[in-house]
Design a protein around this motif. Sequence first.
Motif, PDB file in Angstrom:
ATOM      1  N   ILE A   8       0.830  -1.197   0.000  1.00 36.69           N
ATOM      2  CA  ILE A   8       0.000   0.000   0.000  1.00 36.69           C
ATOM      3  C   ILE A   8       0.870   1.255   0.000  1.00 36.69           C
ATOM      4  O   ILE A   8       1.801   1.387   0.791  1.00 36.69           O
ATOM      5  N   GLY A   9       0.528   2.190  -0.886  1.00 32.13           N
ATOM      6  CA  GLY A   9       1.111   3.523  -0.868  1.00 32.13           C
ATOM      7  C   GLY A   9       0.013   4.534  -0.574  1.00 32.13           C
ATOM      8  O   GLY A   9      -1.084   4.449  -1.136  1.00 32.13           O
ATOM      9  N   LEU A  10       0.281   5.475   0.326  1.00 31.20           N
ATOM     10  CA  LEU A  10      -0.720   6.461   0.731  1.00 31.20           C
ATOM     11  C   LEU A  10      -0.183   7.867   0.498  1.00 31.20           C
ATOM     12  O   LEU A  10       0.928   8.190   0.916  1.00 31.20           O
ATOM     13  N   ILE A  11      -0.992   8.706  -0.168  1.00 30.61           N
ATOM     14  CA  ILE A  11      -0.626  10.108  -0.367  1.00 30.61           C
ATOM     15  C   ILE A  11      -1.540  10.958   0.506  1.00 30.61           C
ATOM     16  O   ILE A  11      -2.747  11.049   0.269  1.00 30.61           O
ATOM     17  N   GLY A  12      -0.969  11.573   1.527  1.00 27.65           N
ATOM     18  CA  GLY A  12      -1.734  12.407   2.451  1.00 27.65           C
ATOM     19  C   GLY A  12      -1.938  11.723   3.790  1.00 27.65           C
ATOM     20  O   GLY A  12      -2.400  10.580   3.837  1.00 27.65           O
ATOM     21  N   SER A  13      -1.591  12.411   4.874  1.00 25.84           N
ATOM     22  CA  SER A  13      -1.674  11.797   6.201  1.00 25.84           C
ATOM     23  C   SER A  13      -2.634  12.535   7.127  1.00 25.84           C
ATOM     24  O   SER A  13      -2.533  12.405   8.344  1.00 25.84           O
ATOM     25  N   ARG A  67       5.111  11.569  -6.834  1.00 20.36           N
ATOM     26  CA  ARG A  67       5.339  10.914  -8.132  1.00 20.36           C
ATOM     27  C   ARG A  67       6.236   9.688  -7.996  1.00 20.36           C
ATOM     28  O   ARG A  67       6.054   8.687  -8.706  1.00 20.36           O
ATOM     29  N   SER A  68       7.199   9.754  -7.096  1.00 15.42           N
ATOM     30  CA  SER A  68       8.046   8.582  -6.891  1.00 15.42           C
ATOM     31  C   SER A  68       7.243   7.442  -6.275  1.00 15.42           C
ATOM     32  O   SER A  68       7.523   6.260  -6.522  1.00 15.42           O
ATOM     33  N   LEU A  69       6.225   7.788  -5.477  1.00 16.46           N
ATOM     34  CA  LEU A  69       5.373   6.754  -4.876  1.00 16.46           C
ATOM     35  C   LEU A  69       4.523   6.067  -5.944  1.00 16.46           C
ATOM     36  O   LEU A  69       4.480   4.839  -6.016  1.00 16.46           O
ATOM     37  N   VAL A  70       3.865   6.846  -6.793  1.00 18.51           N
ATOM     38  CA  VAL A  70       2.938   6.243  -7.758  1.00 18.51           C
ATOM     39  C   VAL A  70       3.659   5.497  -8.873  1.00 18.51           C
ATOM     40  O   VAL A  70       3.053   4.658  -9.540  1.00 18.51           O
ATOM     41  N   THR A  71       4.930   5.788  -9.089  1.00 21.52           N
ATOM     42  CA  THR A  71       5.680   5.088 -10.132  1.00 21.52           C
ATOM     43  C   THR A  71       6.523   3.945  -9.587  1.00 21.52           C
ATOM     44  O   THR A  71       7.140   3.208 -10.366  1.00 21.52           O
ATOM     45  N   SER A  72       6.562   3.776  -8.280  1.00 23.31           N
ATOM     46  CA  SER A  72       7.383   2.729  -7.687  1.00 23.31           C
ATOM     47  C   SER A  72       6.873   1.344  -8.082  1.00 23.31           C
ATOM     48  O   SER A  72       5.690   1.036  -7.908  1.00 23.31           O
ATOM     49  N   PRO A  73       7.742   0.473  -8.577  1.00 15.26           N
ATOM     50  CA  PRO A  73       7.310  -0.883  -8.925  1.00 15.26           C
ATOM     51  C   PRO A  73       6.994  -1.736  -7.707  1.00 15.26           C
ATOM     52  O   PRO A  73       6.435  -2.828  -7.839  1.00 15.26           O
TER      53      PRO A  73
END
Length: 376
Positions: A8-13, A67-73
């Motif tokens: 899981i990747g989360l943007i915003g805390s 952007r690094s989060l959403v593109t991380s494999p």
Amino acid sequence: MTKRKLRIGLIGSGFMGKAHVFGYSIAMRVFDLPFDLELHTIADITDEAAAKAASSLGFARSTSDWRSLVTSPDIDVVNITTPNTLHRDMALAAIAGGKHVYCEKPLAPLATDAREMAEAAEAAGVKTQVGFNYLCNPMLGFARDMIAAGELGEIRGYRGVHAEDYMADSAGPFTFRHDPAGGGALADIGSHALATAEFLLSPAAGPITQVMGDCVTMIKERPDGKGGRRRVEVDDVGRAFLRFANGASGSIEGNWIATGRKMQHDFEVYGSKGALAFSQERFNELHFFSTDDHPGRQGFRRIEAGPDHRPYGLFCVAPGHQLGFNDLKAIEAAAYLDAIAGHRSEPYNFRAGLRIQMLVEAIHASSRAGTWKDVG
């Protein structure tokens, strides 16, 4: 049997970012999920803020670069809990990277953006979810089943409201929610009232087909945080009369200056054989009136949430002990994870989120024109 790991990747805390994390954490302990979940990376506005959030919420990594989060494999699902105007770019980037996307409502401030997001997700074959977790309340599912089964008879009328007071103070600062690109009260919380109306009534009354809107700005300007004032152009209150496909009529209201209201998400449904009434302020209860009751004994009866109202029993074996807000998020997250695994359809995907934005825009257009508008 070893389950596949889902990262899981989360943007915003902020408020909803935490709600997503709590939802996953509760779901892992309540439901038999199809995946083992890993809280992989959290992104926030600065490295310091992201690192602090990672430490408190249990993420292994943090970054200030979404952007690094959403593109991380290494990430499978991207959760977006940022200001509304950022949803489109973040979701499209995540979809382009082959990620499943779980985005808070409203999906996007503009229907054109929401449509682009829905079509991109469908073309990529990824699973999407829009955060309308109030719909996950077992009592709303029970109400929908009662309506669909004809227990209320022919559906004739509906009233819905979502009212809070977090913008009631005229000295409160101008925020991203006041930006014309942010949508206003109707999009921000009126979207919940619209989603609930169609969730409940669509099986029996069909979708909303026409709207007559009245959207007003009561607080005309706010402090801009720089010693000046900034004009407010979005609605503080958005109301609409509704017409449904079967001829039933109704109304909804989204109001963020409702003094004294902290979480009023209420509805009433009227049919030829009975009625239902519900308040989010007591959301473990549903009130039912039946015309079959004997004269002199008629009245709304209270139905308390319990194990008979799935999935309440997975949380607690005793009726009347009540679920909470984060439990609804857990139910939403569990259903979405089942959809990712291919066990069910998406509970509320981007296409459904687009539908709500179309309703919002039709109400805004109606308010400007002062006339009824058809909804495609």
